[in-house]
Write a protein that holds these residues in place. Structure first.
Motif, short mmCIF file in Angstrom:
data_model
loop_
_atom_site.label_atom_id
_atom_site.label_comp_id
_atom_site.label_asym_id
_atom_site.label_seq_id
_atom_site.Cartn_x
_atom_site.Cartn_y
_atom_site.Cartn_z
N ALA C 80 0.84 -1.21 0.00
CA ALA C 80 0.00 0.00 0.00
C ALA C 80 0.87 1.25 0.00
CB ALA C 80 -0.89 -0.01 1.24
N VAL C 101 -5.89 -3.81 -2.01
CA VAL C 101 -5.11 -2.57 -1.93
C VAL C 101 -5.23 -1.93 -3.30
CG1 VAL C 101 -2.87 -1.54 -1.48
CG2 VAL C 101 -3.48 -3.69 -0.36
N GLY C 102 -5.95 -0.83 -3.43
CA GLY C 102 -6.17 -0.23 -4.75
C GLY C 102 -6.79 -1.28 -5.67
N SER C 103 -6.23 -1.47 -6.86
CA SER C 103 -6.79 -2.45 -7.80
C SER C 103 -6.20 -3.84 -7.59
CB SER C 103 -6.58 -1.97 -9.24
OG SER C 103 -5.31 -1.40 -9.39
N LEU C 104 -5.32 -3.98 -6.59
CA LEU C 104 -4.72 -5.29 -6.29
C LEU C 104 -5.61 -6.05 -5.31
CD1 LEU C 104 -1.06 -4.14 -5.73
CD2 LEU C 104 -1.78 -5.72 -7.51
N SER C 105 -5.74 -7.34 -5.54
CA SER C 105 -6.53 -8.16 -4.63
C SER C 105 -5.71 -9.39 -4.26
CB SER C 105 -7.83 -8.55 -5.32
OG SER C 105 -8.42 -9.60 -4.64
#
Lengths: 244, 244, 244
Positions: C80, C101-105
């Protein structure tokens, strides 16, 4: 004849985009600037770099070719302070490149171009899908994937761009919807790549405002980006075989 | 008796100029401040340091002599925050130096001065040429030369100061014309020196606004500089034999 | 059911206060937040952590229990950016924690809670003396003591708080008078502790505006501090035997 002045950081950034893949390269010099094509020792990744004459403060050159050890050149350029220019001048008789940084004058021995691995022929692939995103975002995704695995799947769906990394224990997905991409051409695309190579490439890519990825099904990845206005970089990365 | 207060960074910078060459030293204490002379274990470099009583916030001392392990002293000083003072007080009975930093009180065991290598007699050389330049510029030149070789030639010509480093493959030259020097006395001067020693010295030198180099033909190099108003440092570095 | 949003740095700081002592922990989840108690493998230090539901941007949970590898969780949180939030969601069927986290999964495999070492019963000690000081000051004292020894004496006298470290050669004392402490209850207190543990703890403690130390004669040390408003951390550290 080759004589030029360029911002040290511009030249160093351009060179670092290549030196992460290959150490010794052959620069083609012409009135349009410097160009090179190279392939990494394992034949997995190709790079082509163009430093247009506009990237230079001063540029004067005849047609020619020089062999350069990029590691040593990058090391010399690191002597320059932030914002400082470097003077480059080819001494054709002694086959040396004179590099001036402030009051320092460095003499770099060149490599015989015939001793350098032949330039690759970069295949002219017609890749069905592409996406454009900020370079920093790609680097972040690559760094996140490394925490999980050695390999990563890159793909394009109707919704946008995606990345998947599966480790022995954990897994990671990235999805960027088309509305958040800087550009996109949808198409069938999903291939597996080595994170080692993507990581080396992404250091340079992260300096670019935008990067375009062209992809297909189990096809090479073509990466295109610019550093500043006049430095153009292309990577072509071979896919790995996805094991179910 | 010795009791003093000094800015921790001032004392640390002074000590670091010596500890890069020798670990255990004998400080001479007098009402004028602290002084030491030392030679490195290989007898290649000498250093003399004077910390004038003016460098201290408070200074009260009788004539005396203490043996100090500079590495441990520097380590203790690193506990101080930026801008913080340290209190020094000699406990003559226990042969310990009490060092106070804020609410911390450190007790440093001293070394028996007779167990420390005898002070060198620093030769009174009459060196024909000298140049004065910013300390940071000398450090930059030394760092650049290290990329090429282990040794470097320093010299003075009619035009100014020069440095030459020749490696197996590449070479480096530095020329600073007399108009860009802070001071110069032209004369016959060209000698070869070990870059290891120059590098150790140049860390401290880089903190000085100006440094004076005195040289001759195959003669030692004398380096003179100040840190602040009241810390005086001198190095004397033996030349190496230049092989054609 | 567990679904929550929290600032990544808040969660990471909370987790790092535990992961310096133990890797795998069992979180108790309730509508009040997350809680854990753990003891280090050598049974020298205990830690209890409460992350109140107020520490979260969003928090919804039923009663439950999850086993987590803190090293992997902390690694994921490091993806992050500064100030960024993370989404947490428990997938009860697959026993995985989804971390966005944002567009991350990221999908984190959980550990079977029964495979994790049983929670310690934290003894309810009545410690006679305590002092309160800024967390950063404790860390500085611990770092200074490490330069001298592996162990340190912490104590309370009528005048205030003190620390003593004795090495083979040098020694260190710290005295903070009661007037400079943020709070104090005088009492008989002097015990020896391992600096290894204090150093691990002091990294988190240094982020706290104030920390309270409760002590006795050869008794454990209880350390209490908050990170932000809603994260509460307690350490209990066993004393070592002081050898005369």
């Amino acid at each position: 004849m080759f004589k030029a002045v360029i911002n040290a950081e511009t030249l160093r950034d351009a060179i670092d985009s290549v030196s992460s893949l290959v150490d010794e390269v052959k620069f083609s010099i012409s009135e349009n600037g410097l160009e090179l094509k190279a392939v990494d020792p394992a034949n997995v990744a190709m790079v082509s770099l163009k430093i247009g004459s506009d990237a230079f403060e001063y540029f004067k050159a005849d047609q020619g070719e020089i062999g350069v050890d990029l590691v040593r050149l990058s090391d010399v350029l690191s002597m320059a302070d932030r914002g400082e220019n470097v003077q480059l001048e080819l001494d054709e008789e002694s086959h040396k490149l004179k590099i001036g940084v402030g009051s320092l004058s460095y003499t770099l021995s060149l490599i015989d171009p015939t001793a350098i691995r032949k330039e690759p022929r970069i295949p002219d692939l017609d890749l069905p899908a592409h996406v454009t995103l900020p370079g920093g975002e790609l680097r972040r995704a690559v760094k996140a994937a490394e925490k999980v695995s050695d390999h990563v799947i890159l793909g394009v769906s109707d919704e946008g761009f995606y990345m998947e990394a599966k480790g022995d224990i954990d897994s990671l997905k990235l999805k960027i919807p088309s509305t958040e991409l800087l550009g996109m051409k949808p198409g069938e695309a999903r291939s597996l790549f080595s994170l080692d190579y993507l990581q080396d490439m992404s250091k340079s890519i992260s300096k670019a405002g935008e990067v375009t990825l062209e992809m297909g099904i189990d096809y090479p990845l073509r990466v295109t980006f610019k550093l500043g206005q006049s430095v153009d970089i292309n990577y072509l990365l071979a896919p790995r075989i996805e094991q179910e």
